[in-house]
Design a protein around this motif. Sequence first.
Motif, mmCIF file in Angstrom:
data_model
loop_
_atom_site.group_PDB
_atom_site.id
_atom_site.type_symbol
_atom_site.label_atom_id
_atom_site.label_comp_id
_atom_site.label_asym_id
_atom_site.label_seq_id
_atom_site.Cartn_x
_atom_site.Cartn_y
_atom_site.Cartn_z
ATOM 1 N N GLY A 248 13.155 0.680 -4.764
ATOM 2 C CA GLY A 248 11.732 0.659 -5.093
ATOM 3 C C GLY A 248 10.991 1.887 -4.646
ATOM 4 N N ARG B 212 0.859 -1.177 0.000
ATOM 5 C CA ARG B 212 0.000 0.000 0.000
ATOM 6 C C ARG B 212 0.903 1.237 0.000
ATOM 7 N NH1 ARG B 212 -1.789 -1.437 5.908
ATOM 8 N NH2 ARG B 212 -0.396 -0.162 7.157
ATOM 9 N N ARG B 213 0.285 2.406 -0.204
ATOM 10 C CA ARG B 213 1.112 3.612 -0.303
ATOM 11 C C ARG B 213 1.285 4.247 1.082
ATOM 12 N NH1 ARG B 213 3.144 6.941 -4.203
ATOM 13 N NH2 ARG B 213 2.096 5.912 -5.942
HETATM 14 S S1 SF4 Z 1 8.075 3.086 -1.928
HETATM 15 FE FE1 SF4 Z 1 8.540 2.890 0.250
HETATM 16 S S2 SF4 Z 1 7.696 4.753 1.149
HETATM 17 FE FE2 SF4 Z 1 6.725 4.505 -0.897
HETATM 18 S S3 SF4 Z 1 4.832 3.366 -0.530
HETATM 19 FE FE3 SF4 Z 1 6.403 1.866 -1.001
HETATM 20 S S4 SF4 Z 1 7.220 1.247 1.022
HETATM 21 FE FE4 SF4 Z 1 6.092 3.157 1.322
#
Ligand code: SF4
Length: 372
Positions: free
Chosen positions: A66, A15-16
Motif C-alpha cells: 500500500g 493520514r499521509r
Molecule cells: S503509504 Fe505508508 S508511508 Fe505512505 S502515508 Fe501510508 S502509511 Fe504512511
Amino acid sequence: MLPSHLYVHVPFCARRCSYCDFSIAVRRIVPISDYTDGIRKELTALARWAEASPSSWTLNTVYLGGGTPSSLGGEGVRRLLEIIASFAQIAPGAELTIEANPDDVTPDAIDAWAAAGINRLSLGAQTFDDAVLAWMHRTHDARQIGDAVRAARSGGLANISLDLIFALPPEIPRAWTRDLDEALALSPEHISLYGLTVEPKTPLHRWVTAGRFSLAAEDRYADEFLEAHERMTGAGFAHYEVSNFAKPGRESRHNSAYWSGTSYIGIGPAAHSFDGARRRWNIKPYADWLATLCRGGSVIAGEEVLDAESVTSERIYLGLRTEAGYRAGASDRAAAERWARAGWAVIDGDLVRLSAEGWLRLDSLAAGLTGL
Ligand code: SF4
C-alpha cells in the motif's frame, strides 16, 4: 498464461506520513465494499483478457501492499483473498504477505488474516522513538510495534518483517543504534531498510525548502547503512539485497521475484505489472480507478516496452543489487576487478557480488558497466 506473483495495491491510509509520496487515498473510514468490488472487476477483466481460469492460474506469492492494507481489517482482508482465490489457485506453501501499520495489528485482525491464508507480516515500524514517530506523522507509537509483533506471534503469524527508516535529517535527535537494538530484540525474521528521501509535494519537502530541516549528509547515510549491515549480519541475518536482511530461508519470495526479473501482475490503483518485456501501470487515483472499472473501462494508464538497452541496464542493476550477483562479461571484467581491489565487490568466477561498501555506490557502479 498469467504470472504466479500477484501484487495488490490497497491505497488507504489514515493520514499521509511526512515523507511519503506514494499513491494513497486518505480515508478515516475505509470503503471496503467499493474497493473489493473494484478488485473483483479488475480481476474479471484480466481473467477474460488472458483467458485464465482458476484451473490455469496458480499463485506462488500474493503481496498486499500500500497504502495500508491492514486498514482493511480482518473482514476486508478475508473478502479480498476470497475474491483472489475465486480467480486463481493459491499454491500449497504460497507466500501471502500483508503490509501493516502496528496500530492495526490486533489479536482479532491477526486471527482473521491467518485464517484467510496470510502467512507473512510486513510491519511499518520505522523507528522506536515516539517523538520521531510523531515527526513522521505515523499513526502509532513505539509500544504498539512490540505489541503488534507479540500479537502476531501468539496468533500463529510467525514470519515477520520490520521496516526501518535511516538517514534522518541531522536536526532529528534519533538514536540509530538504539533503534537497531530494539528491532533485533523483537527477533524478526526479516528487516527492510529505507534511506529517507525528500520527495516533491510532501510535508518533508516543504520543511526542507523552508530551511527547517536538512538532508542527512552522505557520511551519515553511509555510517548508518554500514552499522545496520554489521549489526544484522552479526545477528545471523543475510544481507541478501541492498535494502533487505533475512534469517535463513526467510527472504521475501515475492520481492525476490521482482529482483530476478520474473514477470508479475499488479492490480489496484497505481499497481505495476511486468511480463518480461513490457511494464504496465494502472490509473493512480483511487476514485478514478474505481470509476473506470464501474463503467467497464481499462484501468491501464500506460506501458513501456523495454528496448535492448533498458533490458541490459536492468539486468546489470538487478544482479548487482542482490547477493546472487551479476554475471560479468569480458568487457566488464576490468571494472569488477577494480571494485574488488577497493573492497566494493567479491568476484567468484564470472559472478560479481557487491559488498555493503559497494551497495553504497550501487547506482554509479551499475552505470559504469556495459553488459557485454
Ligand atoms: S503509504 Fe505508508 S508511508 Fe505512505 S502515508 Fe501510508 S502509511 Fe504512511
